[in-house]
Write a protein that holds these residues in place. Sequence first.
Motif, PDB file in Angstrom:
ATOM      1  N   ARG A 141      44.013 -14.522  50.381  1.00 43.85           N
ATOM      2  CA  ARG A 141      42.908 -14.394  49.420  1.00 43.85           C
ATOM      3  C   ARG A 141      41.710 -13.715  50.075  1.00 43.85           C
ATOM      4  O   ARG A 141      41.103 -12.807  49.482  1.00 43.85           O
ATOM      5  N   GLU A 145      40.113 -10.059  49.016  1.00 48.24           N
ATOM      6  CA  GLU A 145      38.701 -10.000  48.616  1.00 48.24           C
ATOM      7  C   GLU A 145      37.934  -9.005  49.475  1.00 48.24           C
ATOM      8  O   GLU A 145      37.126  -8.237  48.957  1.00 48.24           O
ATOM      9  N   PRO A 151      39.003 -12.270  41.862  1.00 48.77           N
ATOM     10  CA  PRO A 151      39.810 -13.108  40.968  1.00 48.77           C
ATOM     11  C   PRO A 151      39.649 -12.629  39.531  1.00 48.77           C
ATOM     12  O   PRO A 151      38.577 -12.202  39.116  1.00 48.77           O
TER      13      PRO A 151
END
Length: 166
Positions: A141, A145, A151
């Motif tokens: 994640r 990012e 998201p």
Amino acid sequence: MTIRDATADDIPAILPLVRKVAAFMQDRDPHKYTIEGDVGERYRNWLGGQIASGRSAILIADAAGRDDPPAIVGMLIGTVDREIPIYRLKEYGFINDLWVDETYRNEGVARQLVTEAIERFTRLGVEQIRLDVLLTNEPARKLFETCGFRPSVMEMLLPIEPVPST
């Protein structure tokens, strides 16, 4: 480390990495990722078709020297997928799989693979790139990012036990 397009000749060396991704995903969420049979063999022909299509981002991280045989230590499998016809966007890039061998992690290999995939999808003319990442996979994640992903939706899952037939 060289990041390059995979060729059909690289497929046998990619399949063990595909198996590792599948085992990792199945271990983390067996209700979502229940694999049937040998996932590597199931990928074999599909990967060949994706590579031949020229409409994908099948990339490998090759740690071999210039005159050495390939030493594939990472891979990214990205495809161009079609959106359902209610949206303006007709197609998008999708990162299906990303794996870097443990001994090469934290050296920027995954970031190089993702960066090259973004460039490849841009050249293919897609306007958006999507991917799925496990909520529990914090390193992935963070990687995505820092590469500009955000998201978007949260998929939810409810396993339902089969009803016994009478």
